[in-house]
Design a protein around this motif. Structure first.
Motif, short mmCIF file in Angstrom:
data_model
loop_
_atom_site.label_atom_id
_atom_site.label_comp_id
_atom_site.label_asym_id
_atom_site.label_seq_id
_atom_site.Cartn_x
_atom_site.Cartn_y
_atom_site.Cartn_z
N TYR A 72 0.82 -1.21 0.00
CA TYR A 72 0.00 0.00 0.00
C TYR A 72 0.86 1.26 0.00
CZ TYR A 72 -3.34 3.58 1.24
OH TYR A 72 -4.10 4.74 1.23
N CYS A 73 1.88 1.27 0.84
CA CYS A 73 2.71 2.48 0.95
C CYS A 73 3.53 2.75 -0.31
CB CYS A 73 3.65 2.35 2.15
SG CYS A 73 2.79 2.39 3.74
N LYS A 74 3.67 1.74 -1.15
CA LYS A 74 4.46 1.93 -2.37
C LYS A 74 3.71 2.75 -3.41
CE LYS A 74 7.13 -0.73 -5.76
NZ LYS A 74 7.53 -2.10 -6.19
N ASN A 75 2.40 2.49 -3.57
CA ASN A 75 1.65 3.15 -4.66
C ASN A 75 0.35 3.81 -4.22
OD1 ASN A 75 3.42 2.40 -6.85
ND2 ASN A 75 2.70 0.29 -6.57
N PHE A 76 -0.10 3.59 -2.99
CA PHE A 76 -1.38 4.12 -2.51
C PHE A 76 -2.52 3.85 -3.51
CE2 PHE A 76 1.89 6.93 -0.60
CZ PHE A 76 1.71 6.57 0.71
N SER A 103 -5.07 -5.11 8.27
CA SER A 103 -3.77 -4.55 7.93
C SER A 103 -3.92 -3.24 7.17
CB SER A 103 -2.96 -5.55 7.11
OG SER A 103 -2.73 -6.74 7.84
N LEU A 104 -4.82 -3.21 6.19
CA LEU A 104 -5.07 -1.97 5.46
C LEU A 104 -5.58 -0.87 6.39
CD1 LEU A 104 -6.70 -3.05 2.06
CD2 LEU A 104 -4.57 -1.78 2.36
N HIS A 105 -6.51 -1.25 7.26
CA HIS A 105 -7.10 -0.30 8.20
C HIS A 105 -6.02 0.30 9.11
CE1 HIS A 105 -10.42 1.47 10.41
NE2 HIS A 105 -9.92 1.01 11.54
N SER A 106 -5.14 -0.56 9.63
CA SER A 106 -4.08 -0.12 10.52
C SER A 106 -3.09 0.79 9.79
CB SER A 106 -3.35 -1.33 11.09
OG SER A 106 -2.26 -0.95 11.88
N THR A 107 -2.70 0.40 8.60
CA THR A 107 -1.74 1.20 7.83
C THR A 107 -2.32 2.57 7.49
OG1 THR A 107 -0.68 -0.75 6.87
CG2 THR A 107 -0.45 1.31 5.65
N CYS A 108 -3.58 2.59 7.06
CA CYS A 108 -4.19 3.86 6.68
C CYS A 108 -4.42 4.76 7.90
CB CYS A 108 -5.50 3.61 5.95
SG CYS A 108 -5.26 2.88 4.31
N ASN A 109 -4.75 4.19 9.03
CA ASN A 109 -4.88 4.98 10.27
C ASN A 109 -3.54 5.62 10.63
OD1 ASN A 109 -7.58 4.64 10.70
ND2 ASN A 109 -7.35 3.02 12.23
N ARG A 110 -2.47 4.84 10.50
CA ARG A 110 -1.15 5.37 10.82
C ARG A 110 -0.76 6.52 9.90
NH1 ARG A 110 1.96 1.40 9.20
NH2 ARG A 110 3.11 2.52 7.58
N PRO A 115 -8.96 4.45 3.84
CA PRO A 115 -8.61 3.14 3.26
C PRO A 115 -9.08 3.03 1.82
CG PRO A 115 -9.60 2.87 5.42
CD PRO A 115 -9.81 4.31 5.04
N PRO A 116 -8.32 2.30 1.00
CA PRO A 116 -8.75 2.09 -0.38
C PRO A 116 -9.92 1.11 -0.44
CG PRO A 116 -6.87 0.72 0.08
CD PRO A 116 -7.08 1.57 1.31
N THR A 117 -10.60 1.06 -1.54
CA THR A 117 -11.58 0.00 -1.77
C THR A 117 -10.82 -1.32 -1.84
OG1 THR A 117 -13.04 1.47 -3.00
CG2 THR A 117 -13.32 -0.91 -3.36
#
Length: 392
Positions: A72-76, A103-110, A115-117
């Motif tokens: 996720y962090c590579k390309n959002f 995992s997506l939820h945690s990463t996006c919160n940070r 969050p993406p679809t």
């Protein structure tokens, strides 16, 4: 159909006029109809007897989290696409998806980002019990809302079933970010042809070297196909996390070996024809870490990020204190727990080769025999956990 299935399972050459013109595609289609876990929610269903598989999936969570965060962090991406290959049926089918969502939820919160679809594809062979799995979908979404991962009608997780063999193409090119597969790729697309593995249904310590090589070659060919196709379907830098059964400790008997002993007992008692047993081999291979490493490197589409081993007891999920049963019955309950786990994943093959009439007796005997071996330290399941990154 029954004869064609028998010929498929034992890997024999198809020489009669009826089968002579069958293509490899036809062969795979027959196996796809036969190989499936027990569906529904009966006592012997996969949904009720997949505690070992659940334990294995729980061990994959750190690698899933790491993969999702880095991808996720590579390309959002605005839409993150994830496929679970060999998802099977029942509650376990949603465990990897839950880990991806978390995992997506945690990463996006940070990162303080929305969050993406998330688009999820649950894949297994067409004979898989997708109906039972999809009936659980509303409760999965309710859990997301209860955990405040989904807020109101702002639903960003969409799940679909994708029937088909993962030894064939399943998705458009460059369409997926992440692929997960647990307890699936040790199942082969077919048993190697022309095997002579008398009195055994599985690769054991006494398996002839030629039989072992035939199984290893089939596994390498299947894994190569799996990886090549996934490399076409994954985006650049896409990831795969695999968990599968690995080569076990030779100092202790493995559950499948005990299974073979029971079949031999039933032959000696005249309950099964010797020729039936001699022509039956499981389409299953458990590689060593080095074997799978070499197979991945030979195929060449992925870099190995991590390759680990761990063990899970065949008694995973068994509660010794349930129902306050006495010690004698408790021992049998343990054996039955292991036997039901084997039955849930092999009954379709057994019934099609030997007939339905022996199934109940076979697995009752297996429960008793495993009870004896549990006291002698039945081998734990050795597992391989692998993280792969698609080469640029």
């Amino acid at each position: 159909m029954e004869e064609s299935i028998s010929r498929l399972i034992n890997g024999a050459s198809w020489k009669s006029d009826q089968y002579y013109n069958c293509t490899s595609s036809n062969v795979n289609q027959v196996l796809e109809q036969v190989l499936h876990m027990n569906g529904a929610e009966a006592q012997t269903s996969y949904a009720e007897n997949a505690s070992v598989q659940k334990k294995v999936i729980s061990r994959t969570k750190p690698l899933i989290q790491e993969s999702i965060d880095e991808l996720y962090c590579k390309n959002f991406p605005e839409c993150f696409k994830f496929a679970d290959l060999g998802c099977c049926s029942g509650p376990n089918a949603y465990l990897p998806t839950w880990d991806v969502v978390e995992s997506l939820h945690s990463t996006c919160n940070r990162l303080d980002r929305k969050p993406p679809t998330l688009q999820v594809f649950l894949n297994d062979l067409p004979a898989n019990d997708f109906n039972s799995t999809l009936k659980l979908l509303p409760s999965f979404y309710e859990r997301l809302k209860r955990e405040k991962i989904l807020l109101g009608d702002d639903q960003y997780c969409f799940i679909a079933a994708v029937p088909g063999s993962f030894y064939g193409r399943l998705f458009p090119p460059n369409s997926l970010h992440f692929v997960f597969s647990s307890y699936a790729v040790h199942w082969l697309s077919r048993v190697p042809k022309g095997l002579v593995n008398k009195k055994h249904v599985y690769v054991t310590q006494t398996t002839p070297p030629t039989v072992h090589k035939a199984y290893l070659d089939q596994f390498e060919n299947d894994l190569s196909s799996f990886l090549k196709l996934r490399s076409e379907e994954l985006k650049p830098g896409g990831r795969i996390v695999l968990a599968l059964i690995g080569h076990h400790d030779k100092n202790h008997p493995y559950a499948w070996e005990v299974f073979g002993l029971i079949l031999n007992d039933m032959v000696s008692e005249g309950l099964i024809e010797a020729s039936k047993l001699e022509s039956f081999n499981l389409p299953h291979y458990a590689p060593s870490p080095e074997e799978i490493r070499l197979a991945i490197e030979r195929e060449g589409s992925f870099n190995i990020h991590k390759l680990e081993t761990f063990q899970v007891s065949p008694l995973a999920g068994f509660d010794d204190n349930i129902n306050n049963i006495d010690n004698k019955n408790k021992l049998y309950a343990r054996g039955k727990h292991v036997a039901n786990g084997i039955r849930a994943i092999s009954e379709s093959l057994i019934a099609n080769h030997f007939g339905n009439s022996i199934v109940d007796d076979l697995f009752h005997r297996l429960a008793i025999k495993i009870t004896q071996y549990l006291d002698l330290e039945l081998a734990a399941y050795t597992n391989l956990l692998i993280s792969l990154i698609k080469k640029s």
